[in-house]
Design a protein around this motif. Structure first.
Motif, PDB file in Angstrom:
ATOM      1  N   UNK A  46       0.800  -1.220   0.000  1.00  0.00           N
ATOM      2  CA  UNK A  46       0.000   0.000   0.000  1.00  0.00           C
ATOM      3  C   UNK A  46       0.834   1.272   0.000  1.00  0.00           C
ATOM      4  N   UNK A  47       2.060   1.214  -0.496  1.00  0.00           N
ATOM      5  CA  UNK A  47       2.837   2.416  -0.721  1.00  0.00           C
ATOM      6  C   UNK A  47       3.612   2.992   0.440  1.00  0.00           C
ATOM      7  N   UNK A  48       3.682   2.341   1.598  1.00  0.00           N
ATOM      8  CA  UNK A  48       4.468   2.877   2.709  1.00  0.00           C
ATOM      9  C   UNK A  48       5.899   2.366   2.618  1.00  0.00           C
ATOM     10  N   UNK A  49       6.848   3.298   2.736  1.00  0.00           N
ATOM     11  CA  UNK A  49       8.266   2.947   2.748  1.00  0.00           C
ATOM     12  C   UNK A  49       8.896   3.567   3.987  1.00  0.00           C
ATOM     13  N   UNK A  50       9.870   2.855   4.557  1.00  0.00           N
ATOM     14  CA  UNK A  50      10.583   3.350   5.726  1.00  0.00           C
ATOM     15  C   UNK A  50      12.034   3.577   5.323  1.00  0.00           C
ATOM     16  N   UNK A  51      12.514   4.772   5.601  1.00  0.00           N
ATOM     17  CA  UNK A  51      13.894   5.132   5.277  1.00  0.00           C
ATOM     18  C   UNK A  51      14.684   5.319   6.565  1.00  0.00           C
ATOM     19  N   UNK A  52      15.882   4.798   6.585  1.00  0.00           N
ATOM     20  CA  UNK A  52      16.870   5.038   7.631  1.00  0.00           C
ATOM     21  C   UNK A  52      16.378   4.722   9.053  1.00  0.00           C
ATOM     22  N   UNK A  53      15.911   3.506   9.318  1.00  0.00           N
ATOM     23  CA  UNK A  53      15.502   3.173  10.691  1.00  0.00           C
ATOM     24  C   UNK A  53      16.728   2.966  11.589  1.00  0.00           C
ATOM     25  N   UNK A  54      16.781   3.701  12.712  1.00  0.00           N
ATOM     26  CA  UNK A  54      17.934   3.578  13.603  1.00  0.00           C
ATOM     27  C   UNK A  54      17.544   3.850  15.050  1.00  0.00           C
ATOM     28  N   UNK A  55      18.367   3.325  15.942  1.00  0.00           N
ATOM     29  CA  UNK A  55      18.189   3.468  17.390  1.00  0.00           C
ATOM     30  C   UNK A  55      19.482   4.043  17.953  1.00  0.00           C
ATOM     31  N   UNK A 114      13.214   7.179  12.216  1.00  0.00           N
ATOM     32  CA  UNK A 114      13.019   6.728  10.837  1.00  0.00           C
ATOM     33  C   UNK A 114      12.296   7.829  10.087  1.00  0.00           C
ATOM     34  N   UNK A 115      12.133   7.634   8.795  1.00  0.00           N
ATOM     35  CA  UNK A 115      11.261   8.483   7.986  1.00  0.00           C
ATOM     36  C   UNK A 115      10.247   7.556   7.332  1.00  0.00           C
ATOM     37  N   UNK A 116       8.968   7.845   7.526  1.00  0.00           N
ATOM     38  CA  UNK A 116       7.882   7.082   6.901  1.00  0.00           C
ATOM     39  C   UNK A 116       7.406   7.848   5.671  1.00  0.00           C
ATOM     40  N   UNK A 117       7.449   7.205   4.514  1.00  0.00           N
ATOM     41  CA  UNK A 117       6.979   7.806   3.265  1.00  0.00           C
ATOM     42  C   UNK A 117       5.716   7.068   2.838  1.00  0.00           C
ATOM     43  N   UNK A 118       4.687   7.806   2.480  1.00  0.00           N
ATOM     44  CA  UNK A 118       3.448   7.222   1.990  1.00  0.00           C
ATOM     45  C   UNK A 118       3.298   7.579   0.513  1.00  0.00           C
ATOM     46  N   UNK A 119       3.576   6.608  -0.351  1.00  0.00           N
ATOM     47  CA  UNK A 119       3.457   6.828  -1.783  1.00  0.00           C
ATOM     48  C   UNK A 119       2.072   6.447  -2.300  1.00  0.00           C
ATOM     49  N   UNK A 120       1.181   6.082  -1.374  1.00  0.00           N
ATOM     50  CA  UNK A 120      -0.175   5.693  -1.749  1.00  0.00           C
ATOM     51  C   UNK A 120      -1.096   6.894  -1.931  1.00  0.00           C
ATOM     52  N   UNK A 121      -2.323   6.608  -2.331  1.00  0.00           N
ATOM     53  CA  UNK A 121      -3.314   7.655  -2.581  1.00  0.00           C
ATOM     54  C   UNK A 121      -4.175   7.948  -1.357  1.00  0.00           C
ATOM     55  N   UNK A 122      -4.020   7.165  -0.289  1.00  0.00           N
ATOM     56  CA  UNK A 122      -4.805   7.368   0.935  1.00  0.00           C
ATOM     57  C   UNK A 122      -3.872   7.557   2.123  1.00  0.00           C
ATOM     58  N   UNK A 123      -4.301   8.356   3.091  1.00  0.00           N
ATOM     59  CA  UNK A 123      -3.473   8.508   4.287  1.00  0.00           C
ATOM     60  C   UNK A 123      -3.391   7.181   5.019  1.00  0.00           C
ATOM     61  N   UNK A 124      -2.312   6.996   5.737  1.00  0.00           N
ATOM     62  CA  UNK A 124      -2.086   5.775   6.529  1.00  0.00           C
ATOM     63  C   UNK A 124      -1.829   6.192   7.963  1.00  0.00           C
ATOM     64  N   UNK A 125      -2.119   5.312   8.897  1.00  0.00           N
ATOM     65  CA  UNK A 125      -1.891   5.625  10.306  1.00  0.00           C
ATOM     66  C   UNK A 125      -1.079   4.514  10.956  1.00  0.00           C
ATOM     67  N   UNK A 126       0.057   4.886  11.515  1.00  0.00           N
ATOM     68  CA  UNK A 126       0.861   3.979  12.327  1.00  0.00           C
ATOM     69  C   UNK A 126       0.245   3.985  13.711  1.00  0.00           C
ATOM     70  N   UNK A 127      -0.122   2.799  14.239  1.00  0.00           N
ATOM     71  CA  UNK A 127      -0.819   2.747  15.521  1.00  0.00           C
ATOM     72  C   UNK A 127      -0.050   2.009  16.616  1.00  0.00           C
TER      73      UNK A 127
END
Length: 162
Positions: free
Chosen positions: A25-34, A48-61
């Motif tokens: 569904x178009x979500x990509x995660x860039x540079x995940x680090x601790x 991290x950086x969450x990128x949503x390349x989809x046509x609808x908003x997404x929610x991380x819960x």
């Protein structure tokens, strides 16, 4: 010529896939680090950086990791010169947009590590979205340092109910 082009593209793709991890569904995660923390630390932060390349908003819960007792979504806000960490029930990623988890902003609060983690190690973290989709990632542990430039600001932990 085509063989040479394919040979050059494969290493480039492998480098890109190490930095960016994708879910459906178009979500990509860039540079995940601790951030690496002292062995006695009871909490760490994940970025991290969450990128949503989809046509609808997404929610991380939610998020979880076998390396920690508890993982929570947090956001640091500053009010009257006092920084506060506030638990977030969800983080919305707009369609075609991105959300950055960084020091002094959104972050994963990683509570009670099960063992000390050193720079260079990898930590599995699973992100869960409102639609039930889960995304498994490997976070890189990076050397510790300052608290992301928060000097001059005091940190209020009273709003954290863990």
């Amino acid at each position: 010529m085509m063989k040479v082009l394919k040979t050059l593209m494969i290493p480039a793709f492998l480098c890109l896939s190490a930095a960016v991890q994708a879910a459906g569904n178009g979500v990509m995660v860039e540079d995940p680090w601790i951030r690496e923390a002292p062995p006695t630390s009871k909490a760490m932060a994940g970025y991290m950086v969450l990128h949503n390349h989809g046509e609808n908003e997404r929610a991380l819960v939610a998020a979880q990791s076998p390396a920690y007792d508890n993982v929570m979504l947090h956001r640091t806000i500053v009010e009257d010169g006092l920084a506060k960490m506030v638990h977030q029930m969800k983080v919305t990623i707009p369609a075609g947009g991105s959300v950055t988890f960084e020091p002094k902003g959104y972050h994963l609060m990683l509570m009670k590590p099960k063992q000390a983690l050193k720079a260079g190690e990898k930590v599995p973290v699973t992100l869960e979205f409102a639609n039930g989709e889960k995304m498994e990632l490997m976070y890189e542990v990076r050397p510790g340092g300052s608290m992301g430039g928060m000097s001059g600001e005091k940190m209020d932990h009273s709003s954290m109910s863990h």
